[in-house]
Design an enzyme around this catalytic site. Sequence first.
Site, PDB file in Angstrom:
ATOM      1  CB  SER A 181      -0.906  -0.011   1.227  1.00 17.18           C
ATOM      2  OG  SER A 181      -1.789  -1.109   1.162  1.00 17.18           O
ATOM      3  CG  HIS A 218       2.730   2.088  -4.378  1.00 15.94           C
ATOM      4  ND1 HIS A 218       3.853   2.858  -4.166  1.00 15.94           N
ATOM      5  CD2 HIS A 218       3.064   0.832  -4.017  1.00 15.94           C
ATOM      6  CE1 HIS A 218       4.827   2.076  -3.705  1.00 15.94           C
ATOM      7  NE2 HIS A 218       4.363   0.851  -3.583  1.00 15.94           N
ATOM      8  CE  LYS A 252       4.290  -1.876  -8.075  1.00 13.55           C
ATOM      9  NZ  LYS A 252       3.136  -2.772  -7.815  1.00 13.55           N
ATOM     10  CG  HIS A 257       8.760   0.695  -2.413  1.00 13.44           C
ATOM     11  ND1 HIS A 257       9.266   0.201  -3.570  1.00 13.44           N
ATOM     12  CD2 HIS A 257       7.527   0.177  -2.266  1.00 13.44           C
ATOM     13  CE1 HIS A 257       8.373  -0.610  -4.122  1.00 13.44           C
ATOM     14  NE2 HIS A 257       7.310  -0.637  -3.350  1.00 13.44           N
TER      15      HIS A 257
END
Lengths: 336, 210
Positions: free
Chosen positions: A55, A57, A105, A219
């Site tokens: 989470s 993004h 990803k 991130h």
Amino acid sequence: MKKLINSVDRVVEEALDGLVVAFPHYLSRIPNSHVLARAVPKASGKVGIVSGGGSGHEPAHGGYVGFGMLDAAVAGEVFTSPTPDQVLTGIKAADHGAGVLLVVKNYTGDVMNFDIAREMAEAEGIATAAVTVNDDVAVEDSLYTSGRRGIAGTVFVHKIAGALAEQGASLDQVVAAANGVIANLASMGFAFESCTVPAAGKATFELASDEMEMGIGIHGEPGTHRMKVEGASELTSYLLGKIVADLEITPDDRVVAMVNGMGATPLLELAVMANEVAHQATGAGFILEQVFLGEFMTSLEMAGASLTLLRVDETRLELLRSACDTPALRQGVRIG
Amino acid sequence: MDDAEFCQIWRNFAKLIEENREYLNSLDAAIGDADHGTNMARGMAKAIESCDGANGGLRETSKAIAMAMLSTVGGASGALWGSGLLKLSASLPETRSCSEREFVESVDAFVTSVHDRGKANLGDKTMLDVFLPARDRLNAGVAAGESLLMLANELVGETAAWAANTKDLIALKGRAAYLGERSRGHVDPGAFSSSLWFKSLNQALEGKRA
């Protein structure tokens, strides 16, 4: 730390419910899971598409669940890949008898957890395939490392694979199209300011007031180097240079761009960058078919942006422009 | 080793992870995404719950720990610890106790699984920089008839040193690999938390002696 939350432990939990509250016609939460699936599942016999990741993004990935894009999105904790049992729940929600494509990803954790989930799904007789998005040109690809990261360009994979699946294409065809996108996709981003992971409580990194991080990951992981802040023209030129070189774009190539905000950069500034992309594309002689402008794949409240280019042909462009109706991306949909 | 002692390893590990939560996060902030302590602490809290609930043999108990970590930790650590512990579990007998050799064989199965799934090698700046040499030491020691307690005692210092030595390495696997040369100068959080597991093992074994 200033955060609009109740408690660190419940951020993801409450945010998932909040998305369903805001988009009840699109999203339904699978009970006891971190999976958002379509409120109205697609017809049986069509390939399902699942994506997910940590989470933080938003609007990825739940925002892309809906007609023409994803069937289910699996959310992990903030910046942490979801666990295999959660991914399996997503696969089951997306399975309509024609197989399920996982869009992953390229992060070690995501790849491993989705792999384990696929092993579990295969054991239950659900056909799956996975594609790994690695569009970030900031980090070197090498046989000896984990390869390039997947960042904002992933949204183009969702869109094109999703459009094809909606048309009734087979799993093999959807996989081939997704891999075609990945082979023609490159992105790179930068940060002006770090984000603060709720559980950590403080900024992941510190930058001086005149400093920026080039090649930032989504991130908050450090990028390739630090440098003095430059203007929109110089930054766009730098990113475009790396991306164009990577994709070996030549004059008369047709491309679609995405100018993506990382969470705290005003749309006003992103629009300045979009304008730069258009000017510099003209200067370089390639054909810019369309610019997607906005926040597509953020990093909490990080200040910064990423630029993505996708080389297109007529087929890819049509799939990209075809109708979709999701909380975060709505286009070509007639109302009434 | 009996199931009480086996569970004590994990309770100790949970405690050490919790005590080092912020330190692990800070190590991760330097070369990753600042959450290794948080994720491992969340997983271990769940894992020892399942340890309390388990009343079967070693295989069932360890499987419950594995599933708790697999479904709670997330990230690469969750996948590696979780799937590795499933292999460890499959290698242990269903009975409530096992020989030291059987225990070491189960650790060997864990390390092989982590190695296969993570595809990292010695010197890649990962948890395997602790687990690979520790596995070799355990296997050699048990084959030579050394006691697990003596081996665990020795490995507390050895694994701490191996973890500290990751500071000089360039990461070749995991998220830190994206940093290349800039990953040098920081201890790998996964290697450090792995060294805590050997400290936990030693504490559990010493508890038996006391």
